[in-house]
Design an enzyme around this catalytic site. Structure first.
Site, short mmCIF file in Angstrom:
data_model
loop_
_atom_site.label_atom_id
_atom_site.label_comp_id
_atom_site.label_asym_id
_atom_site.label_seq_id
_atom_site.Cartn_x
_atom_site.Cartn_y
_atom_site.Cartn_z
N GLU A 1 0.81 -1.22 0.00
CA GLU A 1 0.00 0.00 0.00
C GLU A 1 0.85 1.27 0.00
OE1 GLU A 1 -2.84 -0.20 -0.78
OE2 GLU A 1 -3.78 -2.00 0.05
N HIS B 1 -2.74 2.24 8.59
CA HIS B 1 -3.78 1.50 7.85
C HIS B 1 -4.08 0.21 8.61
CE1 HIS B 1 -6.01 -0.74 4.98
NE2 HIS B 1 -4.97 -1.43 4.49
N HIS C 1 -6.89 -3.22 9.66
CA HIS C 1 -7.90 -4.16 9.20
C HIS C 1 -8.78 -4.57 10.39
CE1 HIS C 1 -5.32 -5.71 5.54
NE2 HIS C 1 -5.70 -4.45 5.41
N TYR D 1 -18.94 11.76 20.41
CA TYR D 1 -18.10 12.96 20.36
C TYR D 1 -16.63 12.66 20.06
CZ TYR D 1 -15.79 12.25 24.89
OH TYR D 1 -15.02 11.77 25.91
N HIS E 1 -12.31 -3.43 2.88
CA HIS E 1 -10.86 -3.47 3.11
C HIS E 1 -10.45 -3.09 4.53
CE1 HIS E 1 -6.69 -2.54 1.13
NE2 HIS E 1 -6.54 -2.90 2.40
N TYR F 1 -7.66 21.06 23.77
CA TYR F 1 -7.24 20.05 24.73
C TYR F 1 -5.80 19.63 24.45
CZ TYR F 1 -7.06 15.56 27.18
OH TYR F 1 -6.72 14.51 27.99
#
Length: 210
Positions: free
Chosen positions: A68, A87, A89, A108, A150, A203
């Site tokens: 990827e 990334h 899964h 939130y 994916h 924050y």
């Protein structure tokens, strides 16, 4: 040990992926980034296994970057604020990915990704430039997108932010899937999500000052 390896092992331990699935990278400079290799068990990774790539570039002979790398490269090219990409899964995100269903603003904590629902990118085969292009089309104002059939990809100002975002969105997907089984899910108003985005920014600043 490079933090990419630490977070890769943590991603596996936290159940955000399995086997050799998923991938992680961090930006080294405006033009380069470091990414996990293809098909190697995270438990065995060493610094020498990580692959340095050029933003917008192709892999060179002998290199073995994650399949990827197109996805990571295009994110770094399009989003200068992206300093790390994760990334995953993960299970509940993949439930939504299989249904091609966006993750609505029902919690939130989703404001850590941005003010809008997490969209699903149009399906494209893994490891392709088409997948990278479709993902980047779907980010909108958010820092994460669901990849159809994916998984999830998220970016952040550093590895911790990108990883925490992926983990947070998996939690939100879990809540959404479970709540949907009991009835219609109520979403937070757009105005509240905009306020939450600003609240998270403030924050973060206060945390650094403490």
């Amino acid at each position: 040990m490079d933090p990419v390896i630490d977070y890769s092992k943590t991603m596996l331990k936290d159940g955000l992926t399995f086997g050799t699935g998923g991938n992680i990278s961090r930006r080294l400079s405006p033009e380069t980034y470091l990414i996990t290799p293809s098909g190697q068990a995270y438990e065995s990774l060493e610094d020498k296994d990580l692959v340095e790539m050029e933003v917008g570039g192709e892999k060179k002979p002998g290199q073995n970057p994650s399949s990827e790398y197109h996805l990571h490269s295009l994110i770094y090219e399009k989003y200068s604020q992206a300093q790390a990409v994760v990334h995953t899964h993960s299970n509940y995100i993949n439930v939504l990915a299989a249904l091609e269903r966006p993750l609505p603003t029902m919690h939130y904590l989703m404001a850590s990704a941005g003010p809008d629902p997490i969209q699903v990118a149009y399906y494209a085969s893994f490891g392709t430039q088409d997948l990278a292009r479709e993902a980047c089309k779907a980010f909108g104002r958010n820092k994460a997108v669901i990849l159809s059939h994916h998984g999830l990809v998220a970016y952040g100002a550093n590895l911790k932010e990108a990883y925490d975002l992926a983990k947070t969105l998996e939690f939100c997907a879990f809540v959404y899937v479970q709540a949907s089984a009991l009835g219609p899910v109520k979403n937070l108003p757009k105005e509240e999500m905009e306020r939450m985005v600003l609240a998270f920014q403030d924050y973060g600043v206060r945390k650094k000052l403490d």
